[in-house]
Motif scaffolding. Structure first.
Motif, PDB file in Angstrom:
ATOM      1  N   UNK A   1      -1.461   5.799   8.892  1.00 30.94           N
ATOM      2  CA  UNK A   1      -1.012   5.461   7.529  1.00 30.94           C
ATOM      3  C   UNK A   1      -1.118   3.960   7.251  1.00 30.94           C
ATOM      4  N   UNK A   2      -1.028   3.176   8.303  1.00 36.33           N
ATOM      5  CA  UNK A   2      -1.088   1.714   8.132  1.00 36.33           C
ATOM      6  C   UNK A   2      -2.401   1.281   7.489  1.00 36.33           C
ATOM      7  N   UNK A   3      -3.436   2.109   7.626  1.00 38.43           N
ATOM      8  CA  UNK A   3      -4.742   1.745   7.038  1.00 38.43           C
ATOM      9  C   UNK A   3      -4.730   1.795   5.523  1.00 38.43           C
ATOM     10  N   UNK A   4      -3.709   2.418   4.945  1.00 37.03           N
ATOM     11  CA  UNK A   4      -3.618   2.463   3.470  1.00 37.03           C
ATOM     12  C   UNK A   4      -3.070   1.164   2.889  1.00 37.03           C
ATOM     13  N   UNK A   5      -2.444   0.360   3.717  1.00 41.60           N
ATOM     14  CA  UNK A   5      -1.847  -0.887   3.230  1.00 41.60           C
ATOM     15  C   UNK A   5      -2.928  -1.943   3.045  1.00 41.60           C
ATOM     16  N   UNK A   6      -2.641  -2.876   2.167  1.00 42.19           N
ATOM     17  CA  UNK A   6      -3.575  -3.979   1.954  1.00 42.19           C
ATOM     18  C   UNK A   6      -3.779  -4.720   3.265  1.00 42.19           C
ATOM     19  N   UNK A   7      -4.979  -5.225   3.454  1.00 42.10           N
ATOM     20  CA  UNK A   7      -5.282  -5.938   4.705  1.00 42.10           C
ATOM     21  C   UNK A   7      -4.711  -7.346   4.702  1.00 42.10           C
ATOM     22  N   UNK A   8      -4.489  -7.837   5.949  1.00 37.42           N
ATOM     23  CA  UNK A   8      -4.161  -9.248   6.160  1.00 37.42           C
ATOM     24  C   UNK A   8      -2.813  -9.637   5.808  1.00 37.42           C
TER      25      UNK A   8
END
Lengths: 161, 161
Positions: A154-161
């Protein structure tokens, strides 16, 4: 070593993962949760429903009480993502996720250390006498690992960086 | 409840996650490991190196022996993916991953149940007396959760369906 310390170790891991998932889910918009976590993989909404369903089923598995939202099971455990066209609204799944975890926390707090080492609902008393590691606390260990795996996705759905 | 049963519960979780990661890594080609697990995220090679580095550092953390591959740390823990241009070959990282886990297994097997509940290397004896849950077995619980999170991400490199 007392039972109390081992219970603390297991529950610390559980609460830490639930808190981390909550922080992430609160950061994700409903629009973000409608996206696939990686191309061709589960959507965020499916993983949220899946986690809510699996945690809901811990209520009977831990011999606390009946499952609160049994309808989630067929949609989010027995079926893969996109097999069911009409999913519940994300706002409802978010609420179920929170309610179920709060319900679990209340039961966790009421259990004595010794009670944690009694059998879970999927093993008979007879088998449990031969395999005493298949206790309620072990369910928490296994479900913590399960949550961590999906939280990492799910963390991949968050904005990067 | 005996210490032996707690230790079995924690180690069962560990070995199950390591086995599951091994099965996945054996299925992934070197070419697949060069891909990002999701667009803009870590590459498989980085996560493999990261897991090998973190497990390698468990050797001193659990007071077993020195880290075997200390050079991994700066590349795969202290730096994000792509910050270091020249990574070790994937074949070498695969070998390190296997060697480190085998080394850990050998130490795990030699530890008595009571020894698992002694302090890990990052806590002083004085603090440990106040916080006895910060023991060696807890390191295993925490690292199992860590492995699960990245294994769930690496799974996206495998063919679908």
């Amino acid at each position: 070593m007392s039972n109390e310390i081992f219970v603390k170790m297991a529950l610390d891991g559980w609460y830490s993962q639930v808190k981390s998932a909550d922080t992430l889910l609160n950061k994700l918009s409903d629009e973000q949760l409608m996206q696939e976590v990686s191309p061709g993989r589960n959507r965020g909404i499916y993983l949220l429903g899946h986690l809510a369903a699996v945690h809901d089923m811990m209520l009977p598995l831990l011999r606390f009480e009946e499952s609160m939202y049994p309808a989630l099971r067929s949609v989010f455990i027995d079926s893969p993502d996109r097999a069911v066209a009409d999913l519940p609204p994300i706002s409802e799944l978010r609420a179920h996720w929170t309610t179920v975890n709060e319900k679990l926390s209340a039961h966790f707090a009421s259990l004595s250390p010794d009670e944690w080492f009694t059998r879970h609902a999927s093993i008979s008393q007879e088998d449990f006498e031969k395999e005493p590691h298949r206790n309620r606390l072990n369910v928490v260990l296994v479900r913590t690992i399960h949550l961590s795996s999906h939280r990492g996705q799910l963390a991949f759905l968050a904005a990067k960086g």
